[in-house]
Design an enzyme around this catalytic site. Structure first.
Site, PDB file in Angstrom:
ATOM      1  N   LYS A  23       0.814  -1.228   0.613  1.00 35.48           N
ATOM      2  CA  LYS A  23      -0.128  -0.292  -0.051  1.00 35.48           C
ATOM      3  C   LYS A  23       1.265   1.361  -0.245  1.00 35.48           C
ATOM      4  CE  LYS A  23      -3.633  -1.714  -0.939  1.00 35.48           C
ATOM      5  NZ  LYS A  23      -4.896  -1.108  -1.776  1.00 35.48           N
ATOM      6  N   SER A  51      -2.674 -11.872   4.391  1.00 44.80           N
ATOM      7  CA  SER A  51      -3.044 -11.941   2.840  1.00 44.80           C
ATOM      8  C   SER A  51      -1.758 -12.656   2.356  1.00 44.80           C
ATOM      9  CB  SER A  51      -3.304 -10.999   2.503  1.00 44.80           C
ATOM     10  OG  SER A  51      -2.084 -10.136   2.512  1.00 44.80           O
TER      11      SER A  51
HETATM   12  N1  PLP Z   1      -2.815  -8.127   1.718  1.00 47.38           N
HETATM   13  C1  PLP Z   1      -3.066  -6.817   2.023  1.00 47.38           C
HETATM   14  C2  PLP Z   1      -3.035  -7.112   3.800  1.00 47.38           C
HETATM   15  C3  PLP Z   1      -3.565  -5.484   2.300  1.00 47.38           C
HETATM   16  O1  PLP Z   1      -3.687  -4.519   3.054  1.00 47.38           O
HETATM   17  C4  PLP Z   1      -4.326  -5.381   1.064  1.00 47.38           C
HETATM   18  C5  PLP Z   1      -4.914  -4.139   0.906  1.00 47.38           C
HETATM   19  O2  PLP Z   1      -5.189  -2.897   1.509  1.00 47.38           O
HETATM   20  C6  PLP Z   1      -4.579  -6.152   0.239  1.00 47.38           C
HETATM   21  C7  PLP Z   1      -3.932  -7.255   0.356  1.00 47.38           C
HETATM   22  C8  PLP Z   1      -4.934  -6.342  -1.079  1.00 47.38           C
HETATM   23  O3  PLP Z   1      -4.880  -5.568  -1.941  1.00 47.38           O
HETATM   24  P1  PLP Z   1      -5.145  -4.368  -3.660  1.00 47.38           P
HETATM   25  O4  PLP Z   1      -6.070  -3.889  -2.750  1.00 47.38           O
HETATM   26  O5  PLP Z   1      -4.147  -4.158  -4.291  1.00 47.38           O
HETATM   27  O6  PLP Z   1      -6.511  -5.634  -3.503  1.00 47.38           O
END
Ligand code: PLP
Length: 382
Positions: free
Chosen positions: A121, A335
């Site tokens: 981010k 994630s």
């Molecule tokens: N994983 C984490 C830890 C995140 O903070 C985010 C987004 O906030 C994502 C995955 C997902 O990414 P995107 O917003 O590009 O879909």
């Protein structure tokens, strides 16, 4: 729930982006409308406009500076913390040998090498603020954002660097430590007793309007898609070429859908649909910080091809983050654990072609200690 209707202008610009990526060349526009669209498309891709001095000729992407923005200093010396972010790209791509096997090799792009939020981010926070200041260079502006921590950290950092203020709105589901981290970084933090939904985002929008602030809105601000097209996807292109990968596909989580959509638009157009793109979302009833279910509404995934969406539970995400730590020695976030779990599922289903797969690991594990500790203590996870 879904409010992300079709944005006709974005759709037209992405058509031009796709043509450019497919052809690898830029042709001079013939009409004023074509010129405007081309210029917007080249901005998304990070290319100069072609000079087109009266001649009709084609320009290669390289002639227009396609890869020039990605030029880290060799010994990693930077003139500012902002440069430490954008001039240090690419973030590393590393082979995970313990997860590779049977003709399938897997690699991870480590977004926790970004300096502000230790996450993907930073890219979005940086470009949203840079774009805002290039349009409206007002000091003293207050930034408003709904965030599950990472975008908040990136915005707090950019606010500190640029002399702005950040007011951040966190959902109830996020670990308590986030408030402290964001306050240390100078932001005002407001906890809302709910998860991030469209209504939540609308409330932040309304508050910003009332109080005369700026809602950057990572969920709809096209700087999000742009930063991943201009940098993340392009970095991956350079990195996978340098490592001579036989690229078969990507796996990434979806929150705003910014990074996975950009990777899909870039690679499917530039190299073809045989490059598979797998999205990862929390299984119904599970909450995984940073990612959301596609049906809860997200913008850019509507303009990108995703071959399959894989559901992962919070438990699986935690277990796989632990597995990555114990096998590869890197402490990744939930994630990233979810993306690894999805990859292992596809391996288990024998669905993967021989060759190389890239997992996008969005962040580091330090923010999720509360989740890891309840899991390890056998308390179950919520
Ligand atoms: N994983 C984490 C830890 C995140 O903070 C985010 C987004 O906030 C994502 C995955 C997902 O990414 P995107 O917003 O590009 O879909």
């Amino acid at each position: 729930m879904v409010r992300f209707g079709r944005d006709e202008e974005l759709s037209e610009i992405l058509t031009v982006v796709s043509e450019i990526l497919r052809g690898g060349v830029v042709r001079c526009p013939e009409t004023a409308v074509e010129e405007r669209l081309l210029s917007r498309a080249l901005d998304l891709l990070g290319c100069r406009n072609p000079p087109c001095e009266g001649k009709s000729r084609e320009y290669t992407l390289e002639e227009l500076g396609f890869f020039e923005e990605i030029s880290p200093p060799r010994l990693r010396v930077f003139n500012s913390t902002e440069e430490l972010l954008f001039r240090n790209w690419p973030t590393p791509l590393v082979r995970l040998s313990s997860f590779s096997g049977k003709g399938v090799r897997v690699w991870a792009k480590l977004e926790f090498f970004n300096p502000f939020s230790m996450s993907v981010k930073d890219r979005v926070g940086w470009l949203m603020v840079s774009d805002l200041l290039s349009r409206n260079p007002r000091r003293g502006v207050v930034l408003y954002e709904a965030t599950s921590t990472n975008t908040g950290m990136a915005l707090a950092a950019m606010a500190a660097i640029k002399g702005l203020k950040a007011k951040l709105f966190l959902p109830a589901t996020i670990q308590k430590a986030s408030d402290t981290i964001l306050k240390v970084m100078g932001a005002e933090v407001y906890r809302q007793p709910k998860s991030i939904t469209v209504e939540f985002i609308d409330e932040v929008e309304e508050l910003a309007r009332k109080e005369g602030g700026v809602h950057l809105n990572q969920f709809e601000n096209n700087a999000n898609l742009k930063v991943h097209l201009r940098y993340t996807a392009k970095e991956l292109d350079l990195q996978t070429r340098e490592a001579s990968l036989r690229l078969q596909g990507f796996m990434g989580g979806v929150g705003t859908s910014g990074h996975l959509s950009a990777i899909s638009v870039y690679f499917k157009n530039r190299y073809g649909d045989h490059i598979k793109v797998y999205g990862v979302q929390p299984a119904a009833g599970s909450t995984i910080p940073g990612i959301r279910r596609v049906e809860s509404g997200m913008k850019w995934i509507n303009y990108a091809k995703v071959d399959r969406i894989v559901d992962v539970t919070l438990e699986e995400a935690i277990e796989h983050a632990i597995r990555v730590a114990r096998r590869e020695g890197i402490f990744v976030g939930l994630s990233s654990g979810a993306v690894t779990a999805a990859y292992m599922r596809l391996v288990g289903e024998d669905l993967l072609e021989e060759g190389d797969y890239v997992l996008i690991f969005p962040d580091h594990g330090f923010k999720y200690l509360e989740f890891f500790s309840s899991y390890l203590e056998g308390e179950g996870v919520h």
